[in-house]
Write a protein that holds these residues in place. Structure first.
Motif, PDB file in Angstrom:
ATOM      1  N   ALA A  40      -0.902  10.823 -32.218  1.00  0.00           N
ATOM      2  CA  ALA A  40      -1.134   9.400 -31.958  1.00  0.00           C
ATOM      3  C   ALA A  40      -1.840   8.779 -33.163  1.00  0.00           C
ATOM      4  O   ALA A  40      -2.701   9.408 -33.782  1.00  0.00           O
ATOM      5  N   VAL A  63       3.308   8.676 -31.374  1.00  0.00           N
ATOM      6  CA  VAL A  63       3.070   7.435 -30.642  1.00  0.00           C
ATOM      7  C   VAL A  63       2.080   6.605 -31.437  1.00  0.00           C
ATOM      8  O   VAL A  63       1.261   7.146 -32.185  1.00  0.00           O
ATOM      9  N   TYR A  65      -0.513   2.949 -31.431  1.00  0.00           N
ATOM     10  CA  TYR A  65      -1.227   1.938 -30.661  1.00  0.00           C
ATOM     11  C   TYR A  65      -1.732   0.856 -31.602  1.00  0.00           C
ATOM     12  O   TYR A  65      -2.008   1.107 -32.781  1.00  0.00           O
ATOM     13  N   VAL A  69      -6.031  -2.226 -29.225  1.00  0.00           N
ATOM     14  CA  VAL A  69      -6.180  -1.195 -28.194  1.00  0.00           C
ATOM     15  C   VAL A  69      -7.185  -0.148 -28.655  1.00  0.00           C
ATOM     16  O   VAL A  69      -8.103   0.228 -27.917  1.00  0.00           O
ATOM     17  N   HIS A  98      -7.125   7.738 -26.353  1.00  0.00           N
ATOM     18  CA  HIS A  98      -6.261   6.784 -25.666  1.00  0.00           C
ATOM     19  C   HIS A  98      -4.915   7.428 -25.324  1.00  0.00           C
ATOM     20  O   HIS A  98      -4.395   7.246 -24.219  1.00  0.00           O
ATOM     21  N   GLY A  99      -4.363   8.195 -26.247  1.00  0.00           N
ATOM     22  CA  GLY A  99      -3.089   8.865 -25.996  1.00  0.00           C
ATOM     23  C   GLY A  99      -3.187   9.848 -24.842  1.00  0.00           C
ATOM     24  O   GLY A  99      -2.296   9.915 -23.992  1.00  0.00           O
ATOM     25  N   ARG A 101      -5.351   9.767 -22.352  1.00  0.00           N
ATOM     26  CA  ARG A 101      -5.509   8.992 -21.104  1.00  0.00           C
ATOM     27  C   ARG A 101      -4.175   8.401 -20.661  1.00  0.00           C
ATOM     28  O   ARG A 101      -3.865   8.378 -19.468  1.00  0.00           O
ATOM     29  N   ALA A 102      -3.389   7.939 -21.606  1.00  0.00           N
ATOM     30  CA  ALA A 102      -2.089   7.356 -21.269  1.00  0.00           C
ATOM     31  C   ALA A 102      -1.163   8.398 -20.648  1.00  0.00           C
ATOM     32  O   ALA A 102      -0.336   8.074 -19.801  1.00  0.00           O
ATOM     33  N   LEU A 103      -1.321   9.648 -21.032  1.00  0.00           N
ATOM     34  CA  LEU A 103      -0.457  10.714 -20.524  1.00  0.00           C
ATOM     35  C   LEU A 103      -0.975  11.383 -19.264  1.00  0.00           C
ATOM     36  O   LEU A 103      -0.194  11.955 -18.503  1.00  0.00           O
ATOM     37  N   GLY A 105      -4.326  10.312 -17.451  1.00  0.00           N
ATOM     38  CA  GLY A 105      -5.336   9.621 -16.647  1.00  0.00           C
ATOM     39  C   GLY A 105      -6.755   9.881 -17.088  1.00  0.00           C
ATOM     40  O   GLY A 105      -7.632   9.085 -16.875  1.00  0.00           O
TER      41      GLY A 105
END
Length: 163
Positions: A40, A63, A65, A69, A98-99, A101-103, A105
């Motif tokens: 990320a 990925v 962001y 963000v 962040h990556g 958490r996005a995957l 939770g």
């Protein structure tokens, strides 16, 4: 796959430098490449050059962001110099957290940022978050516990972490 590698880099960083940094971080901390869900980074570094090419060379999905963000992510090692140049106090740690958490939770930073002359890398572990699932309505006369909510993700339960 339970790991997200966050990468921050100068525009002068090449794929070799970034790839070696990622490899060193994984090896030094006894982490396995097959556990990496993705790399990320910030959008400005994802389109061309070092970060994209390093992720591709290592076989990792990339990925990206926005700075906005990443600027909202609390990190343990913010850098005011990075904030002045990019608009966020962290790229590597913020992107990793962040990556993850996005995957999944939840996220836990397992490797704080490590640096070369032109790049930084950090690793976050995806932490599944238990969810409360309402139980079916209980039958008349059934004990109250039978109709209460249950938590998924506990050992032996459907939705257990790793299942």
């Amino acid at each position: 796959m339970t790991l997200v590698i966050g990468v921050g880099a100068s525009s002068r960083a090449d794929a070799r430098e970034i790839g070696e940094l990622i490899g060193t971080v994984l090896a030094r901390d006894d982490l396995r490449g097959e556990d990496v869900a993705c790399v990320a980074t910030v959008e400005a570094r994802a389109g061309t050059g070092g970060v994209r090419d390093a992720a591709e060379m290592l076989g990792f999905h990339l990925v990206a962001y926005s700075v906005g963000v990443l600027a909202t992510v609390a990190v343990p090692n913010p850098a005011e110099g990075v904030r002045a140049r990019t608009g966020t106090a962290s790229v590597a740690e913020a992107a990793a957290l962040h990556g993850a958490r996005a995957l999944g939770g939840g996220a836990r930073l397992v490797v704080a940022k490590r640096a070369t002359a032109r790049a930084t890398a950090a690793v976050a572990r995806i932490v599944p978050v238990a969810r409360i699932v309402p139980a079916a309505p209980r039958a008349a006369g059934a004990p109250a516990a039978a109709g209460g909510p249950r938590i998924t993700g506990e050992p032996g339960e459907p939705g257990e972490a790793g299942s």
